[in-house]
Design a protein around this motif. Structure first.
Motif, short mmCIF file in Angstrom:
data_model
loop_
_atom_site.label_atom_id
_atom_site.label_comp_id
_atom_site.label_asym_id
_atom_site.label_seq_id
_atom_site.Cartn_x
_atom_site.Cartn_y
_atom_site.Cartn_z
N SER A 104 46.39 166.77 13.92
CA SER A 104 45.10 166.51 14.56
C SER A 104 44.27 165.53 13.75
O SER A 104 43.62 164.64 14.31
CB SER A 104 44.31 167.82 14.73
OG SER A 104 44.97 168.65 15.65
N LEU A 105 44.27 165.69 12.43
CA LEU A 105 43.51 164.78 11.58
C LEU A 105 44.07 163.36 11.66
O LEU A 105 43.32 162.39 11.79
CB LEU A 105 43.49 165.26 10.13
CG LEU A 105 42.70 164.39 9.15
CD1 LEU A 105 41.25 164.21 9.59
CD2 LEU A 105 42.77 164.97 7.74
N LEU A 106 45.39 163.23 11.62
CA LEU A 106 46.00 161.90 11.72
C LEU A 106 45.69 161.25 13.07
O LEU A 106 45.37 160.06 13.13
CB LEU A 106 47.52 161.99 11.49
CG LEU A 106 47.94 162.23 10.05
CD1 LEU A 106 49.44 162.52 9.98
CD2 LEU A 106 47.58 161.06 9.16
N ALA A 107 45.76 162.03 14.15
CA ALA A 107 45.45 161.49 15.48
C ALA A 107 43.99 161.06 15.55
O ALA A 107 43.67 160.00 16.12
CB ALA A 107 45.76 162.53 16.56
N ALA A 108 43.10 161.87 14.97
CA ALA A 108 41.67 161.51 14.98
C ALA A 108 41.43 160.23 14.18
O ALA A 108 40.64 159.37 14.60
CB ALA A 108 40.84 162.66 14.41
N ALA A 128 29.69 153.14 15.96
CA ALA A 128 30.60 153.34 14.82
C ALA A 128 30.42 154.73 14.25
O ALA A 128 31.40 155.41 13.91
CB ALA A 128 30.34 152.28 13.75
N MET A 129 29.17 155.19 14.15
CA MET A 129 28.91 156.53 13.64
C MET A 129 29.50 157.58 14.58
O MET A 129 30.06 158.58 14.14
CB MET A 129 27.40 156.79 13.50
CG MET A 129 26.67 155.85 12.60
SD MET A 129 27.16 155.95 10.88
CE MET A 129 26.27 154.55 10.25
N ALA A 130 29.37 157.34 15.88
CA ALA A 130 29.93 158.28 16.86
C ALA A 130 31.45 158.35 16.73
O ALA A 130 32.04 159.44 16.83
CB ALA A 130 29.54 157.86 18.28
N ALA A 131 32.08 157.21 16.48
CA ALA A 131 33.54 157.21 16.28
C ALA A 131 33.90 158.05 15.06
O ALA A 131 34.84 158.84 15.09
CB ALA A 131 34.05 155.79 16.12
N LEU A 132 33.13 157.89 13.98
CA LEU A 132 33.40 158.67 12.78
C LEU A 132 33.10 160.15 12.98
O LEU A 132 33.75 161.01 12.38
CB LEU A 132 32.60 158.12 11.60
CG LEU A 132 33.01 156.74 11.13
CD1 LEU A 132 32.07 156.26 10.04
CD2 LEU A 132 34.45 156.73 10.64
N ALA A 133 32.12 160.45 13.82
CA ALA A 133 31.78 161.85 14.10
C ALA A 133 32.98 162.61 14.67
O ALA A 133 33.10 163.82 14.47
CB ALA A 133 30.60 161.93 15.05
N SER A 134 33.88 161.89 15.32
CA SER A 134 35.07 162.54 15.88
C SER A 134 35.99 163.10 14.80
O SER A 134 36.89 163.87 15.09
CB SER A 134 35.84 161.57 16.78
OG SER A 134 36.45 160.55 15.99
N ASP A 168 38.24 156.29 3.30
CA ASP A 168 38.21 154.86 3.63
C ASP A 168 37.63 154.60 5.02
O ASP A 168 36.94 153.59 5.23
CB ASP A 168 39.62 154.27 3.51
CG ASP A 168 40.15 154.33 2.07
OD1 ASP A 168 39.36 154.57 1.14
OD2 ASP A 168 41.37 154.15 1.90
N ALA A 169 37.89 155.50 5.96
CA ALA A 169 37.33 155.35 7.31
C ALA A 169 35.81 155.41 7.27
O ALA A 169 35.12 154.59 7.86
CB ALA A 169 37.89 156.42 8.25
N VAL A 170 35.30 156.37 6.53
CA VAL A 170 33.85 156.54 6.41
C VAL A 170 33.23 155.34 5.68
O VAL A 170 32.15 154.88 6.04
CB VAL A 170 33.54 157.88 5.70
CG1 VAL A 170 32.08 157.98 5.32
CG2 VAL A 170 33.94 159.04 6.60
#
Length: 181
Positions: A104-108, A128-134, A168-170
């Motif tokens: 699940s984490l990898l898919a997110a 961008a913040m909304a994408a990271l919120a996922s 790194d995503a954040v």
């Protein structure tokens, strides 16, 4: 001291000066100084309007439950990575059957990373913040069910790699290590 080194140092000092002046001005407008630091830490931003838009989106985000919880998950991941002195890997190889929480984490991450990049390129920092919120729910579940420091070196490396990807995503949006709280 070479001219190039002196020039780089002068540019750095100038950026610090502007950051400090911006923090003073924005504090009066109710903006948190640590969020300005978090955005400035990314470097490469020379447009103050865009920088302030990013700071404003970040402030709105960290004041939400998703933002607060993602920040907590980020800090936990960053602390583990620092303790383990793990910089990251180019690619995560799973030589084992992953737990559901790992998958699940990898898919997110696979979904959030390109979407955050796309939104940043469009200067849609809220998006961008909304994408990271996922990432919030999957990182919480990961920490709840997954043992990062597994005795199996392949699992341990893969799991640390997942945490490095979260970090790194954040960092695409801001250096969350600069955010207090």
């Amino acid at each position: 001291e070479s001219q190039k080194t002196r020039s780089a140092h002068d540019n750095y000092q100038l950026r610090l000066f502007f950051a400090d002046r911006l923090k003073v001005q924005q504090r009066e407008a109710g903006v948190r100084h640590d969020l300005i630091d978090a955005v400035f830490a990314l470097g490469g931003e020379d447009d103050l309007v865009r920088l302030l838009a990013r700071v404003k989106a970040l402030q709105s985000f960290v004041e939400t439950p998703d933002g607060t919880n993602l920040l907590a998950g980020y800090k936990r991941a960053a602390n583990i990575l620092k303790k383990e002195e793990f910089a990251g890997v180019d690619q995560i190889f799973l030589s084992y059957t992953p737990l559901d929480e790992e998958s699940s984490l990898l898919a997110a991450l696979d979904s959030a990373e390109p979407l955050a990049d796309e939104r940043i390129a469009a200067e849609d920092f809220e998006g961008a913040m909304a994408a990271l919120a996922s990432l919030r729910v999957p990182i919480d579940a990961f920490f709840e069910k997954v043992t990062v420091n597994d005795s199996d070196p392949a699992k341990r490396t893969a799991r640390l790699g997942m945490l490095a990807r979260v970090r790194d995503a954040v960092h695409r949006v801001a250096d969350f290590s600069k955010i207090e709280g």
